[in-house]
Design a protein around this motif. Structure first.
Motif, short mmCIF file in Angstrom:
data_model
loop_
_atom_site.label_atom_id
_atom_site.label_comp_id
_atom_site.label_asym_id
_atom_site.label_seq_id
_atom_site.Cartn_x
_atom_site.Cartn_y
_atom_site.Cartn_z
N ALA A 197 0.79 -1.25 -0.08
CA ALA A 197 -0.02 -0.09 -0.01
C ALA A 197 1.02 1.36 0.15
O ALA A 197 0.58 2.25 -0.80
CB ALA A 197 -0.91 0.07 1.18
N PHE A 198 1.89 1.17 0.81
CA PHE A 198 2.83 2.47 0.80
C PHE A 198 3.44 2.53 -0.52
O PHE A 198 3.60 3.74 -1.07
CB PHE A 198 3.76 2.01 2.08
N ASN A 199 3.95 1.28 -1.05
CA ASN A 199 4.59 1.67 -2.20
C ASN A 199 3.94 2.09 -3.48
O ASN A 199 4.18 2.89 -4.24
CB ASN A 199 5.29 0.28 -2.69
N GLN A 200 2.57 1.49 -3.52
CA GLN A 200 1.60 2.01 -4.49
C GLN A 200 1.48 3.33 -4.47
O GLN A 200 1.22 4.24 -5.55
CB GLN A 200 0.29 1.05 -4.13
N LEU A 201 1.29 4.11 -3.28
CA LEU A 201 1.06 5.40 -3.01
C LEU A 201 2.17 6.16 -3.54
O LEU A 201 2.00 7.11 -4.41
CB LEU A 201 0.56 5.67 -1.78
N ILE A 202 3.27 6.08 -3.23
CA ILE A 202 4.40 6.84 -3.30
C ILE A 202 4.89 6.54 -4.64
O ILE A 202 5.31 7.49 -5.35
CB ILE A 202 5.72 6.53 -2.31
N GLY A 203 4.69 5.18 -5.34
CA GLY A 203 4.93 5.22 -6.61
C GLY A 203 4.26 5.91 -7.64
O GLY A 203 4.73 6.48 -8.46
N THR A 204 2.95 5.98 -7.19
CA THR A 204 1.87 6.93 -7.94
C THR A 204 2.39 8.18 -7.86
O THR A 204 2.30 9.17 -9.05
CB THR A 204 0.50 6.65 -7.55
N LEU A 205 2.76 8.97 -6.67
CA LEU A 205 3.22 10.34 -6.61
C LEU A 205 4.37 10.44 -7.35
O LEU A 205 4.57 11.56 -7.98
CB LEU A 205 3.04 10.67 -5.10
N SER A 206 5.40 9.56 -7.44
CA SER A 206 6.50 9.86 -7.98
C SER A 206 6.33 9.95 -9.50
O SER A 206 6.75 10.90 -10.25
CB SER A 206 7.43 8.68 -7.69
#
Length: 166
Positions: free
Chosen positions: A75-84
């Motif tokens: 969940a964290f990776n999905q969110l920061i990946g999308t923001l990146s």
């Protein structure tokens, strides 16, 4: 009880057409649904839809770091990946710092690669190398994606081209 709660949320969706993720998040919170699985589902939907806004992502992030049981690293990776991908690189770096301070999560190579990419996109490849050192210090093995991000970061800076070749 849970079935009735889902009907209430579905009714809210039907009345408003296509509700924002904030609306859904508030609906879940108002109904007392704090299960991290539901939160992860909202994050997945928001990230996959391509309509996630920065303020929504930040709300999701705050919910993630305060939810119990702790949500998955995914969940964290999905969110920061999308923001990146949305070019909110400095926001991602801040989120990772806050996450590491608040949540006792061991870093994952995929999250560290995202942070390295963000530093490199901010023309701070040297800080990307610092993240690589932290990754190794944590006992994680970097991968080809890690090296690719760092080389791209060095190549973005014409003065560092020789370092990239080395």
């Amino acid at each position: 009880m849970m079935r009735m709660n889902m009907k209430t949320i579905n009714k809210a969706e039907a009345h408003s057409g296509n509700p924002s993720f904030f609306t859904l998040l508030r609906s879940y919170a108002a109904l007392g649904i704090t299960n991290s699985t539901h939160l992860e589902k909202l994050i997945q939907t928001g990230c996959k839809s391509g309509t996630l806004k920065l303020d929504e992502a930040l709300s999701f992030f705050q919910s993630l770091i305060h939810s119990r049981p702790m949500p998955s690293d995914w969940a964290f990776n999905q969110l920061i990946g999308t923001l990146s991908k949305m070019n909110h690189h400095s926001t991602v770096v801040s989120m990772i710092r806050q996450m590491r301070a608040v949540v006792d999560l061991d870093p994952q190579v995929s999250a560290m690669n995202i942070v390295i990419k963000c530093y490199c996109r901010l023309n701070k490849a040297d800080l990307g190398f610092s993240v690589l050192a932290i990754t190794r210090k944590c006992g994680l093995q970097s991968n080809a994606n890690t090296i690719d991000k760092l080389l791209n970061g060095l190549c973005r800076d014409k003065e560092s081209m020789e370092d990239a070749v080395e």
